[in-house]
Motif scaffolding. Sequence first.
Motif, PDB file in Angstrom:
ATOM      1  N   VAL A 118      -7.004   0.240  14.618  1.00 46.61           N
ATOM      2  CA  VAL A 118      -6.418   1.411  14.680  1.00 46.61           C
ATOM      3  C   VAL A 118      -4.850   1.165  14.490  1.00 46.61           C
ATOM      4  O   VAL A 118      -4.208   1.435  13.799  1.00 46.61           O
ATOM      5  N   HIS A 119      -4.547  -0.066  15.676  1.00 49.51           N
ATOM      6  CA  HIS A 119      -2.756  -0.198  15.570  1.00 49.51           C
ATOM      7  C   HIS A 119      -2.730  -0.929  14.361  1.00 49.51           C
ATOM      8  O   HIS A 119      -1.395  -0.739  13.880  1.00 49.51           O
ATOM      9  N   VAL A 120      -3.288  -1.726  13.765  1.00 49.24           N
ATOM     10  CA  VAL A 120      -2.969  -2.465  12.285  1.00 49.24           C
ATOM     11  C   VAL A 120      -2.799  -1.461  11.282  1.00 49.24           C
ATOM     12  O   VAL A 120      -1.872  -1.473  10.447  1.00 49.24           O
ATOM     13  N   HIS A 121      -3.790  -0.247  11.135  1.00 48.76           N
ATOM     14  CA  HIS A 121      -3.663   0.411  10.141  1.00 48.76           C
ATOM     15  C   HIS A 121      -2.464   1.442  10.211  1.00 48.76           C
ATOM     16  O   HIS A 121      -1.875   1.988   9.443  1.00 48.76           O
ATOM     17  N   ILE A 122      -2.100   2.056  11.507  1.00 47.74           N
ATOM     18  CA  ILE A 122      -1.196   2.875  11.661  1.00 47.74           C
ATOM     19  C   ILE A 122       0.272   2.014  11.368  1.00 47.74           C
ATOM     20  O   ILE A 122       0.876   2.582  10.676  1.00 47.74           O
ATOM     21  N   ASN A 123       0.344   0.745  11.628  1.00 47.76           N
ATOM     22  CA  ASN A 123       1.563   0.017  11.556  1.00 47.76           C
ATOM     23  C   ASN A 123       1.463  -0.196   9.732  1.00 47.76           C
ATOM     24  O   ASN A 123       2.681   0.038   9.317  1.00 47.76           O
ATOM     25  N   LEU A 124       0.350  -0.550   9.249  1.00 44.26           N
ATOM     26  CA  LEU A 124       0.406  -1.036   7.841  1.00 44.26           C
ATOM     27  C   LEU A 124       0.390   0.090   7.072  1.00 44.26           C
ATOM     28  O   LEU A 124       0.961   0.266   5.892  1.00 44.26           O
ATOM     29  N   LEU A 125      -0.378   0.719   7.082  1.00 48.50           N
ATOM     30  CA  LEU A 125      -0.786   2.113   6.289  1.00 48.50           C
ATOM     31  C   LEU A 125       0.141   3.265   6.474  1.00 48.50           C
ATOM     32  O   LEU A 125       0.369   4.073   5.577  1.00 48.50           O
ATOM     33  N   GLY A 126       0.728   3.141   8.035  1.00 45.62           N
ATOM     34  CA  GLY A 126       1.695   4.321   8.213  1.00 45.62           C
ATOM     35  C   GLY A 126       3.028   4.089   8.121  1.00 45.62           C
ATOM     36  O   GLY A 126       3.712   4.355   7.222  1.00 45.62           O
ATOM     37  N   TRP A 127       3.497   2.896   8.986  1.00 49.25           N
ATOM     38  CA  TRP A 127       5.025   2.309   8.999  1.00 49.25           C
ATOM     39  C   TRP A 127       5.414   1.807   7.639  1.00 49.25           C
ATOM     40  O   TRP A 127       5.959   2.199   6.765  1.00 49.25           O
ATOM     41  N   THR A 128       4.817   0.673   7.338  1.00 50.34           N
ATOM     42  CA  THR A 128       5.148  -0.143   6.113  1.00 50.34           C
ATOM     43  C   THR A 128       4.987   0.261   4.757  1.00 50.34           C
ATOM     44  O   THR A 128       5.695   0.360   4.147  1.00 50.34           O
ATOM     45  N   SER A 129       3.642   0.699   4.727  1.00 51.76           N
ATOM     46  CA  SER A 129       3.391   1.171   3.236  1.00 51.76           C
ATOM     47  C   SER A 129       4.144   2.683   2.863  1.00 51.76           C
ATOM     48  O   SER A 129       4.866   2.603   1.971  1.00 51.76           O
ATOM     49  N   LEU A 130       4.417   3.308   3.933  1.00 48.85           N
ATOM     50  CA  LEU A 130       4.879   4.803   3.752  1.00 48.85           C
ATOM     51  C   LEU A 130       6.452   4.642   3.301  1.00 48.85           C
ATOM     52  O   LEU A 130       7.262   5.233   2.812  1.00 48.85           O
ATOM     53  N   THR A 131       6.843   3.545   4.395  1.00 47.90           N
ATOM     54  CA  THR A 131       8.431   3.233   4.248  1.00 47.90           C
ATOM     55  C   THR A 131       8.770   2.817   2.773  1.00 47.90           C
ATOM     56  O   THR A 131       9.797   3.137   2.128  1.00 47.90           O
ATOM     57  N   LEU A 132       7.984   1.833   2.386  1.00 50.68           N
ATOM     58  CA  LEU A 132       7.931   1.192   1.142  1.00 50.68           C
ATOM     59  C   LEU A 132       7.962   2.284  -0.119  1.00 50.68           C
ATOM     60  O   LEU A 132       8.672   2.482  -0.877  1.00 50.68           O
ATOM     61  N   ALA A 133       6.810   2.990   0.215  1.00 53.86           N
ATOM     62  CA  ALA A 133       6.719   4.011  -0.898  1.00 53.86           C
ATOM     63  C   ALA A 133       8.182   5.145  -0.901  1.00 53.86           C
ATOM     64  O   ALA A 133       8.618   5.443  -1.945  1.00 53.86           O
ATOM     65  N   GLY A 134       8.546   5.362   0.338  1.00 55.92           N
ATOM     66  CA  GLY A 134       9.655   6.600   0.503  1.00 55.92           C
ATOM     67  C   GLY A 134      10.978   5.640  -0.191  1.00 55.92           C
ATOM     68  O   GLY A 134      11.629   6.259  -0.868  1.00 55.92           O
ATOM     69  N   ILE A 135      11.032   4.307   0.092  1.00 59.22           N
ATOM     70  CA  ILE A 135      12.075   3.533  -0.401  1.00 59.22           C
ATOM     71  C   ILE A 135      12.325   3.858  -1.972  1.00 59.22           C
ATOM     72  O   ILE A 135      13.231   4.114  -2.717  1.00 59.22           O
TER      73      ILE A 135
ATOM     74  N   ASN B 191     -11.621   7.513   2.296  1.00 60.10           N
ATOM     75  CA  ASN B 191     -11.429   7.544   0.895  1.00 60.10           C
ATOM     76  C   ASN B 191     -10.309   8.432   0.131  1.00 60.10           C
ATOM     77  O   ASN B 191      -9.646   8.056  -0.820  1.00 60.10           O
ATOM     78  N   LEU B 192      -9.783   9.531   0.998  1.00 60.26           N
ATOM     79  CA  LEU B 192      -8.461  10.103   0.649  1.00 60.26           C
ATOM     80  C   LEU B 192      -7.325   9.234   0.669  1.00 60.26           C
ATOM     81  O   LEU B 192      -6.530   9.141  -0.300  1.00 60.26           O
ATOM     82  N   VAL B 193      -7.395   8.429   1.685  1.00 57.86           N
ATOM     83  CA  VAL B 193      -5.985   7.410   1.737  1.00 57.86           C
ATOM     84  C   VAL B 193      -6.211   6.274   0.622  1.00 57.86           C
ATOM     85  O   VAL B 193      -5.310   6.206  -0.101  1.00 57.86           O
ATOM     86  N   THR B 194      -7.439   5.965   0.307  1.00 58.30           N
ATOM     87  CA  THR B 194      -7.488   5.081  -0.871  1.00 58.30           C
ATOM     88  C   THR B 194      -7.419   5.732  -2.125  1.00 58.30           C
ATOM     89  O   THR B 194      -6.705   5.037  -3.027  1.00 58.30           O
ATOM     90  N   LEU B 195      -7.761   6.778  -2.381  1.00 53.74           N
ATOM     91  CA  LEU B 195      -7.155   7.669  -3.574  1.00 53.74           C
ATOM     92  C   LEU B 195      -5.916   7.936  -3.608  1.00 53.74           C
ATOM     93  O   LEU B 195      -5.250   7.877  -4.707  1.00 53.74           O
ATOM     94  N   ALA B 196      -5.279   8.319  -2.404  1.00 56.48           N
ATOM     95  CA  ALA B 196      -3.737   8.405  -2.517  1.00 56.48           C
ATOM     96  C   ALA B 196      -2.966   7.089  -3.077  1.00 56.48           C
ATOM     97  O   ALA B 196      -2.183   7.193  -3.748  1.00 56.48           O
ATOM     98  N   VAL B 197      -3.507   5.857  -2.523  1.00 59.37           N
ATOM     99  CA  VAL B 197      -2.738   4.718  -2.979  1.00 59.37           C
ATOM    100  C   VAL B 197      -3.091   4.471  -4.388  1.00 59.37           C
ATOM    101  O   VAL B 197      -2.005   4.033  -5.289  1.00 59.37           O
ATOM    102  N   ILE B 198      -4.123   4.662  -4.970  1.00 58.70           N
ATOM    103  CA  ILE B 198      -4.458   4.497  -6.398  1.00 58.70           C
ATOM    104  C   ILE B 198      -3.346   5.502  -7.040  1.00 58.70           C
ATOM    105  O   ILE B 198      -2.920   4.795  -8.188  1.00 58.70           O
ATOM    106  N   LEU B 199      -3.382   6.635  -6.782  1.00 59.25           N
ATOM    107  CA  LEU B 199      -2.637   7.591  -7.295  1.00 59.25           C
ATOM    108  C   LEU B 199      -1.104   7.137  -7.497  1.00 59.25           C
ATOM    109  O   LEU B 199      -0.299   7.189  -8.339  1.00 59.25           O
ATOM    110  N   PHE B 200      -0.617   6.594  -6.242  1.00 61.72           N
ATOM    111  CA  PHE B 200       0.581   6.080  -6.118  1.00 61.72           C
ATOM    112  C   PHE B 200       0.792   4.806  -7.021  1.00 61.72           C
ATOM    113  O   PHE B 200       1.891   4.896  -7.758  1.00 61.72           O
ATOM    114  N   ALA B 201      -0.042   4.034  -7.320  1.00 65.44           N
ATOM    115  CA  ALA B 201      -0.025   2.684  -8.145  1.00 65.44           C
ATOM    116  C   ALA B 201       0.164   3.347  -9.504  1.00 65.44           C
ATOM    117  O   ALA B 201       0.868   2.869 -10.231  1.00 65.44           O
TER     118      ALA B 201
END
Length: 124
Positions: free
Chosen positions: A34-51, A102-112
């Motif tokens: 839970v810790h890993v994915h909050i930090n990596l899918l929440g913090w790092t991935s969303l910050t990078l997408a936001g930037i 699956n929603l998050v995976t789809l989100a990432v694919i659409l982002f890509a």
Amino acid sequence: MGVRLIKISVVYFVIGVLLGYYMSTAHAYNLTPVHVHINLLGWTSLTLAGILYVLFPNLAATKLAKAHFWLHNIGLPAMMIGLAFMVYGNTSLTFATIISANLVTLAVILFAVNILMNLKEKTE
Ligand code: HEM
Ligand code: HEM
């Protein structure tokens, strides 16, 4: 949208770090996924997408970006709550966890797809 994502991502950062802090002090290492994915899918991935959305506003203006934003932000909290239940052996939210992952995976694919189709070099 980019600025909003960065603001959301720092909330995940605080939650992820507080969870890491709790895990260290309580020796509750079963919460590591839970810790890993909050930090990596929440913090790092969303910050990078936001930037990227701030740097290239045309990316943020697409329907793909909107879909990424909502699928990621609905899917991730649901996935994290479900995963927390699962690591403590409560399987009542397993199906919801699978759907939200699956929603998050789809989100990432659409982002890509958005990046691959619409990211252009700046001309000025
Ligand atoms: C003060 C902040 C943090 C604390 C106290 C903390 C604490 C922890 C703890 C206790 C574990 C489990 C270690 C184990 O199972 O042996 C862990 C694992 C992990 N943390 Fe953190 N964490 C912090 C911040 C972060 C951040 C900001 C990230 C990523 C952006 C992160 C990524 C990870 C990853 C990927 C693992 C899994 C490592 C593995 O699989 O071996 N942590 N953290
Ligand atoms: C929807 C997307 C994702 C899903 C469904 C997913 C699922 C999983 C699963 C099932 C595990 C194994 C957990 C365990 O053994 O307890 C795992 C571990 C891990 N994932 Fe993901 N993951 C996703 C995205 C990501 C992303 C984007 C990153 C990094 C940026 C990441 C980093 C990690 C790390 C570091 C571990 C090892 C954690 C540990 O040591 O316990 N994951 N993930």
